[in-house]
Every structure is written in structure tokens, then in C-alpha cells.
Design an enzyme around this catalytic site. Structure first.
Site, PDB file in Angstrom:
ATOM      1  N   PHE A 245      -2.950   5.490   7.712  1.00 40.63           N
ATOM      2  CA  PHE A 245      -4.139   4.772   8.196  1.00 40.63           C
ATOM      3  C   PHE A 245      -3.806   3.556   9.064  1.00 40.63           C
ATOM      4  O   PHE A 245      -4.684   3.008   9.707  1.00 40.63           O
ATOM      5  CB  PHE A 245      -5.147   4.449   7.083  1.00 40.63           C
ATOM      6  CG  PHE A 245      -4.600   3.808   5.822  1.00 40.63           C
ATOM      7  CD1 PHE A 245      -3.844   2.652   5.860  1.00 40.63           C
ATOM      8  CD2 PHE A 245      -4.893   4.386   4.578  1.00 40.63           C
ATOM      9  CE1 PHE A 245      -3.377   2.059   4.690  1.00 40.63           C
ATOM     10  CE2 PHE A 245      -4.417   3.803   3.400  1.00 40.63           C
ATOM     11  CZ  PHE A 245      -3.649   2.632   3.456  1.00 40.63           C
TER      12      PHE A 245
ATOM     13  N   GLY B 293      -2.182  11.644   7.024  1.00 35.24           N
ATOM     14  CA  GLY B 293      -2.104  10.654   8.090  1.00 35.24           C
ATOM     15  C   GLY B 293      -1.766   9.289   7.522  1.00 35.24           C
ATOM     16  O   GLY B 293      -1.837   9.071   6.313  1.00 35.24           O
TER      17      GLY B 293
ATOM     18  N   ASP C 272      -4.486  10.696   3.176  1.00 41.40           N
ATOM     19  CA  ASP C 272      -3.356   9.974   2.570  1.00 41.40           C
ATOM     20  C   ASP C 272      -2.068  10.390   3.280  1.00 41.40           C
ATOM     21  O   ASP C 272      -2.093  11.260   4.171  1.00 41.40           O
ATOM     22  CB  ASP C 272      -3.277  10.275   1.052  1.00 41.40           C
ATOM     23  CG  ASP C 272      -2.655   9.119   0.261  1.00 41.40           C
ATOM     24  OD1 ASP C 272      -1.526   8.710   0.603  1.00 41.40           O
ATOM     25  OD2 ASP C 272      -3.287   8.636  -0.688  1.00 41.40           O
TER      26      ASP C 272
ATOM     27  N   HIS D 297      -5.761  -4.491  -1.995  1.00 39.86           N
ATOM     28  CA  HIS D 297      -4.967  -5.414  -2.835  1.00 39.86           C
ATOM     29  C   HIS D 297      -3.461  -5.177  -2.690  1.00 39.86           C
ATOM     30  O   HIS D 297      -2.664  -5.945  -3.193  1.00 39.86           O
ATOM     31  CB  HIS D 297      -5.421  -5.371  -4.310  1.00 39.86           C
ATOM     32  CG  HIS D 297      -4.970  -4.161  -5.074  1.00 39.86           C
ATOM     33  ND1 HIS D 297      -5.037  -4.105  -6.445  1.00 39.86           N
ATOM     34  CD2 HIS D 297      -4.444  -2.970  -4.671  1.00 39.86           C
ATOM     35  CE1 HIS D 297      -4.573  -2.928  -6.853  1.00 39.86           C
ATOM     36  NE2 HIS D 297      -4.211  -2.232  -5.796  1.00 39.86           N
ATOM     37  N   ASP D 298      -3.096  -4.090  -1.983  1.00 42.15           N
ATOM     38  CA  ASP D 298      -1.667  -3.829  -1.740  1.00 42.15           C
ATOM     39  C   ASP D 298      -1.136  -4.601  -0.532  1.00 42.15           C
ATOM     40  O   ASP D 298       0.070  -4.632  -0.299  1.00 42.15           O
ATOM     41  CB  ASP D 298      -1.436  -2.335  -1.431  1.00 42.15           C
ATOM     42  CG  ASP D 298      -1.615  -1.452  -2.655  1.00 42.15           C
ATOM     43  OD1 ASP D 298      -1.685  -1.986  -3.770  1.00 42.15           O
ATOM     44  OD2 ASP D 298      -1.704  -0.222  -2.480  1.00 42.15           O
TER      45      ASP D 298
HETATM   46  C1  LIG Z   1      -2.650   2.012  -5.144  1.00 44.52           C
HETATM   47  S1  LIG Z   1      -2.818   3.660  -4.623  1.00 44.52           S
HETATM   48  C2  LIG Z   1      -4.562   3.913  -4.766  1.00 44.52           C
HETATM   49  C3  LIG Z   1      -4.918   5.368  -4.886  1.00 44.52           C
HETATM   50  C4  LIG Z   1      -6.421   5.638  -5.033  1.00 44.52           C
HETATM   51  N1  LIG Z   1      -7.199   5.076  -3.946  1.00 44.52           N
HETATM   52  C5  LIG Z   1      -6.909   5.122  -6.380  1.00 44.52           C
HETATM   53  O1  LIG Z   1      -7.547   4.053  -6.428  1.00 44.52           O
HETATM   54  O2  LIG Z   1      -6.641   5.790  -7.378  1.00 44.52           O
HETATM   55  C6  LIG Z   1      -2.540   3.522  -2.876  1.00 44.52           C
HETATM   56  C7  LIG Z   1      -2.679   4.846  -2.107  1.00 44.52           C
HETATM   57  O3  LIG Z   1      -2.619   4.543  -0.708  1.00 44.52           O
HETATM   58  C8  LIG Z   1      -1.786   5.499  -0.067  1.00 44.52           C
HETATM   59  N2  LIG Z   1      -1.249   4.870   1.138  1.00 44.52           N
HETATM   60  C9  LIG Z   1      -0.401   3.814   1.210  1.00 44.52           C
HETATM   61  N3  LIG Z   1      -0.144   3.513   2.494  1.00 44.52           N
HETATM   62  C10 LIG Z   1      -0.855   4.409   3.255  1.00 44.52           C
HETATM   63  C11 LIG Z   1      -1.000   4.604   4.654  1.00 44.52           C
HETATM   64  N4  LIG Z   1      -0.353   3.816   5.503  1.00 44.52           N
HETATM   65  N5  LIG Z   1      -1.809   5.597   5.086  1.00 44.52           N
HETATM   66  C12 LIG Z   1      -2.460   6.400   4.193  1.00 44.52           C
HETATM   67  N6  LIG Z   1      -2.372   6.256   2.852  1.00 44.52           N
HETATM   68  C13 LIG Z   1      -1.565   5.274   2.394  1.00 44.52           C
HETATM   69  C14 LIG Z   1      -0.731   5.796  -1.130  1.00 44.52           C
HETATM   70  O4  LIG Z   1      -0.063   7.013  -0.856  1.00 44.52           O
HETATM   71  C15 LIG Z   1      -1.573   5.844  -2.399  1.00 44.52           C
HETATM   72  O5  LIG Z   1      -2.122   7.120  -2.621  1.00 44.52           O
END
Ligand SMILES: C[S@@+](CC[C@H](N)C(=O)[O-])C[C@H]1O[C@@H](n2cnc3c(N)ncnc32)[C@H](O)[C@@H]1O
Length: 346
Positions: free
Chosen positions: A238, A236, A211, A256-257
Site C-alpha cells: 500500500f 500489493g 496485503d 499504529h505500526d
Molecule cells: C498488525 S497487522 C494487522 C492485520 C489486520 N488488519 C488485523 O487487524 O487483524 C498488519 C498487516 O499489514 C500488512 N502490511 C504491512 N505492510 C504492508 C504494506 N506495505 N502493504 C500492504 N500490507 C502491508 C501486514 O502483512 C499485516 O497483515
């Protein structure tokens, strides 16, 4: 329309137009600690005793408790003409903070972030996104980014996300047998709540949560005391950084984001990094193929519009994203809340 149909229609209108008030009543009772107090007390209490213990006004407390009875969050029995209040099973299971399946933090996030965010819904539907102001006055593209800018706000979001996995974690992790995947990465895995479910089901696998730096730093600090399981954390981005080789990548509530193009970009990267025979497990709410329901997925798709640049999708839409990224074999299963999609690399 008959009188009965008329009455039923107007009753539906009444409930739906007051939906926001019902949510706020539940949030308020949670925030004031009503359900915690009643769980701890172990016996029903009068409205006066609850007000005294919570330091709230007797008149406001009484009305709040009565409304909670109407919402089936509390029950009330009369003893010597006095009303005594106790938690319902729902409150004991999900609303008290100390319950193992508590949804307290998610409700707090809904109350403090989603509820105010919805004031922008009309403009967002009409015109598109923000910009939104953070607590420091900076402008952000999405309401979510604006609401997760400080350490405290990030903690609130992370706690809120974790709540879901106490209810659905085991179900989503056991939908497919994942025992033959020995090296697993949970990408965007936050504090590691889902990873904990995964390792408890598949103790012979190793799992790393990947993350963003600020999330991993905080998760490491917290997991030092609580996590005795074999979960490691790696920081990192992603999208920007290389993703380490693995047998399985988990993407829970990540795609979904993002809009389609970004999803294909990420899935393509994972297809390249994945060991032969490995795969990507996506966990998301699924819309029905005909887009008629489930209602929860439509609600969340609107939330994604307010909070992110993404949306909820049908199984076919997810399969199309996998296929565009090079995956040939894609299967999905439906859980009680989330869908589970497994795409395998040949
Ligand atoms: C909606 S949350 C989901 C968290 C977890 N997977 C869950 O379902 O409980 C989105 C997660 O993606 C991480 N995230 C967002 N953009 C990211 C990136 N570019 N690289 C790594 N992690 C990222 C955020 O920090 C957050 O922890």
C-alpha cells in the site's frame, strides 16, 4: 501511611512485580494443552490424571494447576481428599484452542515473540530501536520483522491477529452503518478474519483484502477450503503500489505500526483513490485525550515501541492525520477494546 494502606501498597507491588510470572503460567498451561484437555474431558480431573494424559511430570503439573486456580483459570474441588480440576468460564471461552472465541494463538504469539522481545525494553527506551536478529541471523530494524521472517513465523502472527476479531470483530464493524459502501478494501487485512465479519454484516457489499504478496498467497491457500463467502484477495504494497478505487478502505491495526509521516502518506493516497462520498475506517486502540489511560492503550503503545515504528494515539491525533490527508468530516466511536474512526471524502 496506615497499616492497611501499607498492606494494600505492598500487595499491589507483589502482584505487579510478578505480572510476568502470571502471564507465563497462563502461556504454559495453554501450550501444554491443559485447557483443551479439561474442555474435552467434560468432567474434572485429578492432577495425576492430567499429568498422565499430557505426558508431563506429576510434581510440575500439580504446581502449575494450583497456580492456575489462583489465577482463576481453573477451579478445584476436593473429592475424597483428592483435588479435581476443571476449567473456569474464562478458560472455556478464551483459552481452549477449540473455543469459537479462543485467544490461544494470540497467547502463543505473546509467549514466543512479545515475552522474549521485552528483554530489550530497557535498551529500547534508553537508546531507540534494534537492530534485531532473525532466526536466520539477518539483522532487521524492528523486532516484529525479525520475528516474522519465515513462513511458519508469518502463520503464527496471522493466527494471532485473527483471534481479536472473534471477540471484537462484530462490534467494530457495526459501530457505524457501512451498508451504503458497496466496494470495500481491507488494506493490510491479513488472512481476512475481519473481512469475514464485515461481509456477514453487509452481505450486499463486496470486500477485497489487500496485503503483501507472501500474506495473500498464504491466505488464498487457506481460504480455498474455509471461505465460502465473497471475499477476494489482492496482493500489493500500500505504500509502493497503486491502491484500487473503492467506496471504503478499512485500516485495522495498521496506522499504529507507522510514524505520523507514513500515516499521512497512506491516508493521502486513499483520499485520492477514494470515490466521492467514500471514506476510510480506522480501527485502533485509542488513548484518552488527556493521555491518562486507558491502561491497555498505554501497554500497547509500549509494545508498538518494541515491535514497530508506530504508537497508539488519541482521537485528536488521528483526526489530525486525516485532516492532513484532505479528509474534512471525521467521527469516532469507542468500542469495548478498539476505537473506530470514520473519515469521509466530500
Ligand atoms: C498488525 S497487522 C494487522 C492485520 C489486520 N488488519 C488485523 O487487524 O487483524 C498488519 C498487516 O499489514 C500488512 N502490511 C504491512 N505492510 C504492508 C504494506 N506495505 N502493504 C500492504 N500490507 C502491508 C501486514 O502483512 C499485516 O497483515
Amino acid at each position: 501511611m496506615s497499616v492497611t494502606e501499607d498492606t494494600e501498597t505492598i500487595r499491589t507491588l507483589f502482584r505487579q512485580q510478578h505480572g510476568f510470572l502470571m502471564s507465563k503460567i497462563m502461556f504454559t498451561a495453554c501450550e501444554l494443552g491443559v485447557f483443551d484437555l479439561l474442555l474435552e474431558s467434560g468432567e474434572p480431573l485429578s492432577s495425576g490424571a492430567i499429568a498422565e494424559r499430557l505426558g508431563t511430570s506429576p510434581s510440575g503439573t500439580e504446581r502449575l494447576l494450583e497456580a492456575c486456580v489462583g489465577l482463576k483459570l481453573l477451579r478445584m474441588e476436593r473429592k475424597d481428599s483428592e483435588g479435581l480440576y476443571g476449567n473456569t468460564n474464562l478458560a472455556n471461552l478464551c483459552l481452549a484452542k477449540s473455543s469459537p472465541k479462543s485467544q490461544y494463538h494470540y497467547l502463543k504469539f505473546q509467549s514466543e515473540v512479545i515475552y522474549p522481545g521485552l528483554q530489550f525494553l530497557t535498551d529500547i527506551v534508553r537508546e531507540g530501536k534494534g537492530p534485531f536478529k532473525t532466526t536466520h541471523g539477518m539483522l532487521q530494524k524492528s523486532f516484529f520483522e525479525a520475528s516474522c521472517s519465515s513462513e511458519e513465523e508469518l502463520q503464527r502472527f496471522s493466527d494471532a491477529m485473527d483471534d481479536a476479531w472473534s471477540l471484537y470483530g462484530r462490534e467494530v464493524m457495526s459501530a457505524f452503518n457501512l451498508s451504503h459502501f458497496s466496494l470495500i478494501y481491507d488494506l493490510g487485512g491479513g488472512s481476512g478474519a475481519l473481512a469475514k465479519e464485515c461481509i456477514s454484516l453487509y452481505p450486499n457489499s463486496t470486500i477485497t483484502v489487500f496485503d503483501l504478496r507472501k500474506v495473500v498467497e498464504r491466505a488464498k491457500k487457506h481460504s480455498m477450503s474455509s471461505n465460502k463467502m465473497r471475499i477476494t484477495f489482492k496482493e500489493g504494497d500500500f505504500f509502493k503500489d497503486p491502491v484500487p478505487e473503492a467506496d471504503l478502505y478499512i485500516l485495522a491495526r495498521i496506522l499504529h505500526d507507522w510514524e505520523d509521516e507514513k500515516c499521512v502518506q497512506l491516508l493521502t493516497k486513499l483520499h485520492q483513490a477514494c470515490r466521492p462520498g467514500g471514506g476510510v475506517l480506522v480501527i485502533e486502540m485509542l488513548l484518552n485525550e488527556d493521555r491518562c489511560g486507558p491502561f491497555e492503550a498505554h501497554l500497547h503503545s509500549l509494545l508498538m515501541l518494541v515491535l514497530t515504528e508506530g504508537k497508539e494515539r488519541t482521537p485528536s491525533e488521528y483526526k489530525a492525520l486525516y485532516t492532513a490527508a484532505g479528509f474534512k468530516e471525521v467521527q469516532h466511536k469507542k468500542g469495548s477494546r478498539y476505537g473506530i474512526i470514520l473519515g469521509r471524502k466530500q
